[in-house]
Design an enzyme around this catalytic site. Structure first.
Site, PDB file in Angstrom:
ATOM      1  N   THR A 117       0.822  -1.196   0.000  1.00 37.35           N
ATOM      2  CA  THR A 117       0.000   0.000   0.000  1.00 37.35           C
ATOM      3  C   THR A 117       0.863   1.256   0.000  1.00 37.35           C
ATOM      4  OG1 THR A 117      -0.164   0.377   2.388  1.00 37.35           O
ATOM      5  CG2 THR A 117      -1.622  -1.281   1.439  1.00 37.35           C
ATOM      6  N   CYS A 118       0.205   2.395  -0.136  1.00 44.03           N
ATOM      7  CA  CYS A 118       0.925   3.668  -0.187  1.00 44.03           C
ATOM      8  C   CYS A 118       1.065   4.294   1.194  1.00 44.03           C
ATOM      9  CB  CYS A 118       0.225   4.628  -1.145  1.00 44.03           C
ATOM     10  SG  CYS A 118      -1.478   4.992  -0.674  1.00 44.03           S
ATOM     11  N   LEU A 119       0.888   3.531   2.244  1.00 45.26           N
ATOM     12  CA  LEU A 119       1.037   4.047   3.599  1.00 45.26           C
ATOM     13  C   LEU A 119       2.464   3.827   4.087  1.00 45.26           C
ATOM     14  CD1 LEU A 119      -2.251   2.705   5.231  1.00 45.26           C
ATOM     15  CD2 LEU A 119      -1.827   4.974   4.267  1.00 45.26           C
TER      16      LEU A 119
END
Length: 457
Positions: free
Chosen positions: A388-390
């Site tokens: 994910t982009c976290l």
């Protein structure tokens, strides 16, 4: 660049030849290709072995007891199938869990319903199916009595849950005054209810507090029997630890780990980690509880249960899933930093979590490379990030000293993750599919597999 092994802490899981055989079989790469993402594999025969160990501990102590699998520990249907086949009970805390247990053939009488402030439909189905319900408040008791009086074909079976005196701020259970009133209401309800005993919800793994509170519940049973209530059983809940790693490895890890050993110098509180080594674990912890002498008593809890004809109920989750499964992620990218690499895998940290503690899942992942790939030598530190982009999506903040440089297509296998880590926090964030669960059957040759079966409820 490679880094010397002594500078990085490791925490290898206990050796497990059966899991190693799965890793060596070549099956995992084929499954990773077929699913195109992460997956978990399950070993149901390990569940059976752990269940047998708990039942053996009861038999050795001469105690009449019942084991209920705490379904919250893992959503897979495979465990409920094993409960139905072996006559074990299931501990549920929601309507969905109750329906799924029934759908897989577990009899209502072998289900215990826990959880706070249960909704009306959950209570209704529990009463109709003859499940045993742990009552958490006086208003919940009133609702159960009302349900039993309006259309139920059998008495409502219940336990009264006691608030632990040592944990007065717990949101679970009735205090002494509420228990007194609950007993009065149970007597007044007559044949509408069958008050079968008492239970508690106690945090932590300490043996003596659990034995002490269990001894108090036995005394409460004797008091309730004088009032004409059945009160022939107590439930001590879960709280049976799993021993993931050897004592020397665990203590060395705690003594060595520091912020520099983690990506971005991430810090964890050592006392916030799950105790990945526990000298008293699983069925051994049950033996210890039965052998302990409750406060103000002269005999062991086991002796007290035998003398009073009291049945012991327990609801282990993690302990029944010890070594019963692992989680598999495929490396899809490698990014080099000055002295370590950042791996990105094809899943997220939501599918590998130790949710009850300020911790990540600490046992070392195992690197599995495709057959025929040259792996080189040396030590290759790497942390493991999710897809994910976290920034916080890290499966492993710690720099793991891998024995080979990981490459795209390699697999990382996290061992012994069936107890809570697989799915307690899972989410289809970014529209990433949830990892499927694969049930493995051990054979003399290559393992056979099938997808876990979960009915639509």
């Amino acid at each position: 660049m490679p880094q010397a092994l002594p500078t990085l802490p490791t925490l290898p899981a206990h050796p497990d030849p059966e899991t190693d055989a799965v890793l060596d079989s070549g099956l995992l790469h084929e499954l990773a290709h077929a699913f195109g993402g992460p997956f978990h594999f399950l070993l149901p025969h390990r569940f059976d072995a752990n269940l047998t160990a708990f039942r053996t501990a009861l038999d050795e102590a001469g105690v009449d007891g019942r084991v209920y699998y705490a379904k919250k520990a893992n959503k897979a249907a495979a465990w409920i199938e094993r409960c139905a086949a072996t006559g074990a009970g299931v501990d549920v805390a929601s309507l969905g869990e109750l329906r799924e247990a029934l759908a897989h053939g577990v009899r209502g009488e072998n289900i215990v319903v826990t959880g706070p402030a249960k909704n009306e439909e959950l209570l209704r189905i529990a009463v109709l199916q003859g499940a045993l319900t742990a009552v958490d408040s006086l208003d919940e008791l009133d609702r159960i009595i009302a349900l039993a009086r309006t259309g139920a074909v059998r008495p409502a079976r219940l336990l009264l849950r006691r608030l632990p005196p040592a944990q007065p701020h717990s949101r679970f259970g009735l205090d002494e005054a509420e228990l007194e009133e609950a007993l009065t209401r149970c007597v007044r309800a007559g044949d509408a209810v069958r008050m079968e005993g008492f239970s508690f919800h106690l945090s932590g793994y300490a043996v003596q507090p659990r034995a002490d509170l269990a001894g108090q519940l036995v005394d409460l049973c004797l008091k309730a029997r004088v009032l004409g209530l059945q009160a022939d059983r107590i439930s001590i809940g879960g709280g049976f630890a799993v021993d993931y790693a050897a004592a020397d490895d665990w203590h060395a890890f705690l003594a060595t780990q520091q912020p520099g050993h983690y990506h971005a110098r991430k810090t964890f509180s050592a006392d916030g980690f799950y105790p990945y080594h526990s000298p008293v674990a699983g069925a051994g912890a049950l033996r210890a509880v039965l052998a302990a002498v409750p406060a103000a008593g002269r005999d062991s809890l086991g002796a007290r249960l035998r003398e009073t004809g009291t049945i012991l109920l327990m609801e282990p989750g993690r302990a029944l899933l010890d070594r019963a499964g692992a989680s598999v992620f495929r490396v899809q990218g490698v990014k080099d930093r000055d002295d370590y690499a950042i791996l990105t895998v094809d899943g997220t940290s939501l599918s590998l979590s130790e949710q009850w503690f300020n911790s990540e899942y600490l046992p070392d992942p195992v690197l599995v490379t495709p057959a025929g790939r040259a792996v080189g030598t040396g030590v290759h530190p790497a942390c493991v990030g999710g897809a994910t982009c976290l920034e916080s999506d890290m499966l492993t903040w710690r720099k793991i000293p891998f024995p080979a440089r990981p490459s795209a297509g390699d697999l990382l296998v996290y061992p012994n993750t069936a107890g809570y880590q697989m799915d307690s926090n899972e989410s289809p964030f970014h529209d990433l599919p949830l990892p499927p669960k694969v049930v493995l059957e051990t054979t003399e040759g290559r393992p056979r597999w099938r997808l876990d079966r979960r009915p639509a409820c």
